[in-house]
Design an enzyme around this catalytic site. Sequence first.
Site, PDB file in Angstrom:
ATOM      1  N   GLY A  64       0.818  -1.204   0.000  1.00 25.73           N
ATOM      2  CA  GLY A  64       0.000   0.000   0.000  1.00 25.73           C
ATOM      3  C   GLY A  64       0.855   1.258   0.000  1.00 25.73           C
ATOM      4  N   ASP A  65       0.185   2.403  -0.210  1.00 24.81           N
ATOM      5  CA  ASP A  65       0.835   3.717  -0.178  1.00 24.81           C
ATOM      6  C   ASP A  65       1.928   3.874  -1.221  1.00 24.81           C
ATOM      7  OD1 ASP A  65      -0.823   4.213   1.979  1.00 24.81           O
ATOM      8  OD2 ASP A  65       0.682   3.605   3.445  1.00 24.81           O
ATOM      9  N   GLY A 124       1.631   5.356  -3.970  1.00 23.97           N
ATOM     10  CA  GLY A 124       1.431   6.588  -4.738  1.00 23.97           C
ATOM     11  C   GLY A 124       0.354   6.421  -5.797  1.00 23.97           C
ATOM     12  N   LYS A 125      -0.589   5.500  -5.525  1.00 20.45           N
ATOM     13  CA  LYS A 125      -1.658   5.215  -6.500  1.00 20.45           C
ATOM     14  C   LYS A 125      -2.489   6.462  -6.786  1.00 20.45           C
ATOM     15  CE  LYS A 125      -3.139   2.027  -3.661  1.00 20.45           C
ATOM     16  NZ  LYS A 125      -2.036   2.011  -2.690  1.00 20.45           N
ATOM     17  N   GLY A 126      -2.855   7.167  -5.707  1.00 21.07           N
ATOM     18  CA  GLY A 126      -3.719   8.347  -5.861  1.00 21.07           C
ATOM     19  C   GLY A 126      -3.093   9.366  -6.791  1.00 21.07           C
ATOM     20  N   ASN A 135      -9.903   2.575   4.879  1.00 17.93           N
ATOM     21  CA  ASN A 135      -8.533   2.219   5.299  1.00 17.93           C
ATOM     22  C   ASN A 135      -7.531   2.832   4.313  1.00 17.93           C
ATOM     23  OD1 ASN A 135      -9.516   0.463   3.331  1.00 17.93           O
ATOM     24  ND2 ASN A 135      -8.537  -1.352   4.151  1.00 17.93           N
ATOM     25  N   GLY A 152      -5.807   5.724   1.994  1.00 18.34           N
ATOM     26  CA  GLY A 152      -5.578   7.164   2.004  1.00 18.34           C
ATOM     27  C   GLY A 152      -4.797   7.467   0.748  1.00 18.34           C
ATOM     28  N   HIS A 153      -5.446   8.057  -0.237  1.00 19.37           N
ATOM     29  CA  HIS A 153      -4.801   8.324  -1.517  1.00 19.37           C
ATOM     30  C   HIS A 153      -4.528   9.824  -1.632  1.00 19.37           C
ATOM     31  CE1 HIS A 153      -6.433   4.339  -3.384  1.00 19.37           C
ATOM     32  NE2 HIS A 153      -5.723   4.164  -2.295  1.00 19.37           N
ATOM     33  N   THR A 154      -3.243  10.164  -1.715  1.00 24.35           N
ATOM     34  CA  THR A 154      -2.849  11.575  -1.682  1.00 24.35           C
ATOM     35  C   THR A 154      -2.602  12.116  -3.082  1.00 24.35           C
ATOM     36  OG1 THR A 154      -1.665  10.946   0.310  1.00 24.35           O
ATOM     37  CG2 THR A 154      -1.299  13.179  -0.493  1.00 24.35           C
ATOM     38  N   THR A 200      -6.207  -0.319  10.447  1.00 29.36           N
ATOM     39  CA  THR A 200      -6.490   1.118  10.525  1.00 29.36           C
ATOM     40  C   THR A 200      -7.703   1.386  11.427  1.00 29.36           C
ATOM     41  OG1 THR A 200      -7.918   0.988   8.594  1.00 29.36           O
ATOM     42  CG2 THR A 200      -5.599   1.517   8.184  1.00 29.36           C
ATOM     43  N   ARG A 258     -22.959 -13.144   4.633  1.00 31.62           N
ATOM     44  CA  ARG A 258     -24.303 -12.860   4.111  1.00 31.62           C
ATOM     45  C   ARG A 258     -25.218 -12.180   5.123  1.00 31.62           C
ATOM     46  NH1 ARG A 258     -24.452 -18.881   2.253  1.00 31.62           N
ATOM     47  NH2 ARG A 258     -23.457 -18.915   4.292  1.00 31.62           N
ATOM     48  N   ARG A 286       5.515   4.970   8.858  1.00 29.46           N
ATOM     49  CA  ARG A 286       5.604   3.765   8.036  1.00 29.46           C
ATOM     50  C   ARG A 286       6.980   3.132   8.231  1.00 29.46           C
ATOM     51  NH1 ARG A 286       3.375   7.091   2.921  1.00 29.46           N
ATOM     52  NH2 ARG A 286       1.156   7.027   3.384  1.00 29.46           N
TER      53      ARG A 286
HETATM   54  P1  GDP Z   1      -1.517   5.695  -2.141  1.00 31.08           P
HETATM   55  O1  GDP Z   1      -2.252   5.187  -0.955  1.00 31.08           O
HETATM   56  O2  GDP Z   1      -0.924   4.603  -2.966  1.00 31.08           O
HETATM   57  O3  GDP Z   1      -2.324   6.650  -2.976  1.00 31.08           O
HETATM   58  O4  GDP Z   1      -0.262   6.518  -1.565  1.00 31.08           O
HETATM   59  P2  GDP Z   1      -0.302   7.551  -0.322  1.00 31.08           P
HETATM   60  O5  GDP Z   1      -0.953   8.799  -0.764  1.00 31.08           O
HETATM   61  O6  GDP Z   1      -0.816   6.904   0.899  1.00 31.08           O
HETATM   62  O7  GDP Z   1       1.244   7.721  -0.063  1.00 31.08           O
HETATM   63  C1  GDP Z   1       2.117   8.201  -1.041  1.00 31.08           C
HETATM   64  C2  GDP Z   1       2.781   9.472  -0.498  1.00 31.08           C
HETATM   65  O8  GDP Z   1       3.884   9.809  -1.303  1.00 31.08           O
HETATM   66  C3  GDP Z   1       1.881  10.683  -0.531  1.00 31.08           C
HETATM   67  O9  GDP Z   1       2.228  11.555   0.500  1.00 31.08           O
HETATM   68  C4  GDP Z   1       2.189  11.313  -1.892  1.00 31.08           C
HETATM   69  O10 GDP Z   1       1.934  12.697  -1.923  1.00 31.08           O
HETATM   70  C5  GDP Z   1       3.653  11.042  -1.978  1.00 31.08           C
HETATM   71  N1  GDP Z   1       4.194  10.827  -3.325  1.00 31.08           N
HETATM   72  C6  GDP Z   1       3.629  10.193  -4.390  1.00 31.08           C
HETATM   73  N2  GDP Z   1       4.521  10.098  -5.404  1.00 31.08           N
HETATM   74  C7  GDP Z   1       5.668  10.659  -4.954  1.00 31.08           C
HETATM   75  C8  GDP Z   1       6.975  10.836  -5.525  1.00 31.08           C
HETATM   76  O11 GDP Z   1       7.263  10.422  -6.645  1.00 31.08           O
HETATM   77  N3  GDP Z   1       7.898  11.444  -4.734  1.00 31.08           N
HETATM   78  C9  GDP Z   1       7.640  11.890  -3.486  1.00 31.08           C
HETATM   79  N4  GDP Z   1       8.610  12.477  -2.802  1.00 31.08           N
HETATM   80  N5  GDP Z   1       6.425  11.739  -2.923  1.00 31.08           N
HETATM   81  C10 GDP Z   1       5.458  11.124  -3.647  1.00 31.08           C
HETATM   82  P1  IMO Z   2      -3.802   2.609   0.549  1.00 24.88           P
HETATM   83  O1  IMO Z   2      -4.960   2.415  -0.390  1.00 24.88           O
HETATM   84  C1  IMO Z   2      -1.154   0.960   3.574  1.00 24.88           C
HETATM   85  C2  IMO Z   2      -2.839  -2.019   6.291  1.00 24.88           C
HETATM   86  C3  IMO Z   2      -3.012  -1.636   7.737  1.00 24.88           C
HETATM   87  C4  IMO Z   2      -2.851  -2.994   8.387  1.00 24.88           C
HETATM   88  C5  IMO Z   2      -3.550  -3.931   7.403  1.00 24.88           C
HETATM   89  C6  IMO Z   2      -5.000  -4.214   7.736  1.00 24.88           C
HETATM   90  O2  IMO Z   2      -3.688   3.989   1.071  1.00 24.88           O
HETATM   91  O3  IMO Z   2      -2.554   2.098  -0.064  1.00 24.88           O
HETATM   92  P2  IMO Z   2      -7.272  -2.843   7.702  1.00 24.88           P
HETATM   93  O4  IMO Z   2      -7.596  -1.452   8.144  1.00 24.88           O
HETATM   94  O5  IMO Z   2      -7.506  -3.082   6.254  1.00 24.88           O
HETATM   95  O6  IMO Z   2      -7.902  -3.872   8.573  1.00 24.88           O
HETATM   96  O7  IMO Z   2      -5.688  -3.004   7.962  1.00 24.88           O
HETATM   97  O8  IMO Z   2      -3.478  -3.275   6.148  1.00 24.88           O
HETATM   98  N1  IMO Z   2      -3.499  -1.092   5.340  1.00 24.88           N
HETATM   99  C7  IMO Z   2      -2.825  -0.228   4.558  1.00 24.88           C
HETATM  100  N2  IMO Z   2      -1.509   0.054   4.505  1.00 24.88           N
HETATM  101  N3  IMO Z   2      -2.016   1.545   2.712  1.00 24.88           N
HETATM  102  C8  IMO Z   2      -3.326   1.256   2.738  1.00 24.88           C
HETATM  103  O9  IMO Z   2      -4.193   1.710   1.821  1.00 24.88           O
HETATM  104  C9  IMO Z   2      -3.803   0.352   3.727  1.00 24.88           C
HETATM  105  N4  IMO Z   2      -5.017  -0.136   4.049  1.00 24.88           N
HETATM  106  C10 IMO Z   2      -4.813  -1.031   5.040  1.00 24.88           C
HETATM  107  O10 IMO Z   2      -2.021  -0.734   8.153  1.00 24.88           O
HETATM  108  O11 IMO Z   2      -1.501  -3.360   8.428  1.00 24.88           O
HETATM  109 MG    MG Z   3      -2.256   5.416   1.125  1.00 27.39          MG
END
Ligand code: GDP
Ligand code: IMO
Ligand code: MG
Length: 421
Positions: free
Chosen positions: A12-13, A15-17, A38, A40-42, A129, A143, A303
């Site tokens: 996760g995280d 940088g999908k958003g 759960n 968080g897309h930034t 989360t 169900r 993280r």
């Molecule tokens: P997601 O859950 O996959 O959408 O990712 P998150 O938003 O949770 O975490 C990605 C973090 O990295 C966010 O704070 C973004 O603003 C940041 N981010 C995304 N791409 C880049 C990058 O190429 N460089 C840097 N420095 N930050 C990035």
């Molecule tokens: P995005 O979409 C990173 C992690 C939690 C925990 C496990 C289970 O922003 O990438 P849950 O709340 O689903 O029961 O938690 O999964 N987790 C994530 N880690 N990015 C996320 O989403 C996550 N969604 C859940 O930290 O370890």
């Molecule tokens: Mg995220």
Amino acid sequence: MKVDVLLGLQWGDEGKGKVVDVLAPEYDIIARFQGGPNAGHTLEFNSVKHVLHTIPSGVFHPHQLNVIGNGVVIDPVIFSLEVKALEAMGVDLNNKLLISKKAHLILPSHRILDAASEAAKGVTKIGSTLKGIGPTYMDKTGRNGLRVGDIEMPDFISKYRFLKDKHKEILTLYKFPYNIEEQEKAWFEGIEAIRRFELIDSEIFLNQQLGKGKKILAEGAQGTLLDIDFGSYPYVTSSNTVCAGACIGLGIEPKKVGEVLGVFKAYCTRVGSGPFPTEQDNETGETIRKIGHEFGATTGRPRRCGWLDLVALKYSIMINGVTQLFMTKADVLSGFETIKIAIKYKINGREADTMPYELQNVEKPVYIEMKGWKKDISSVTSQNEIPDALNDYIKFIEKETGVPVTIVSLGPDRRQTIFRK
Ligand code: GDP
Ligand code: IMO
Ligand code: MG
């Protein structure tokens, strides 16, 4: 027309958003297919940062429709806060956001059950989360769940009470203090916020749109290594985060999947518990966390950080059938003299290059070391400005995985994105 699927290849995280926001203008519809708040897309543009939890990341573009698919679980309270925040910013959501009637609702008692279950687990907790994700998907597969479409039915309140009472029974098994009633007002207000939007049979809608030649981007949440089947179980989330999850979570037949766009960080992070072979619980990890601002977008938790893990990445590519790789956050590694990449694991004294049944059995990763690019690359705007050492890093990943890296993200802003040919 086909549906391109964008998803995370790590924990996760990735940088999908950000990437969905960059690609959104090429599509007509952006559709979230699983997970819930759960996630968080930034997204960042014009020096403002936005964090989305339930609403797809195409929402800042004026001409794209955004669909919350049947595979998503929605907390009406969080959804309504997201709507308010977007509207306060001047984003017009009318006629732009559609919600599947088959998406499941997270009840206040689901959140409480999540917290009670985690508290009871003690040191073995998942590190959830605490948004009620697990209990809501349990009720879905058991169900017993409440769906968005139920809010239009005359027996909605009695169905709600029935499920809440069932949860109260379960809660007697835990010694966990709670007060459901104090959370109900905001929850029912959230239901009203959902009612404002068009509630649709999204699988029919999306297939009709495909038939009309519309382009759809499916947006995943979490990452492949958190998948309920293929992640490091039980330290996973409760949905199928992989490509097949998009077929289930949107009602798209597998043949209609087009490109599979896999997003990964140039290193690895994980938030919550569970094995993480390349974790650097040391100064290196601290440096990555500090430079990469590696704190959860949903919970604010630090993280865990470590080097890129090619064994895990190859596994994710295999499960998803990734056709293009998008690498994010290479800028964060800029200060390092040398950079490590795990190419194998050492397990029981032997080297392995495939994912083991129990990831925690990895004794240590086998690394190769590559030269760093000691240069600020955050304002690089074209492929030919990429330093040689970073090009070598990318080419090594391409050679190992056999998949082209077509996007390199070098900063959080929309503009800090390079398309590679
Ligand atoms: P997601 O859950 O996959 O959408 O990712 P998150 O938003 O949770 O975490 C990605 C973090 O990295 C966010 O704070 C973004 O603003 C940041 N981010 C995304 N791409 C880049 C990058 O190429 N460089 C840097 N420095 N930050 C990035
Ligand atoms: P995005 O979409 C990173 C992690 C939690 C925990 C496990 C289970 O922003 O990438 P849950 O709340 O689903 O029961 O938690 O999964 N987790 C994530 N880690 N990015 C996320 O989403 C996550 N969604 C859940 O930290 O370890
Ligand atoms: Mg995220």
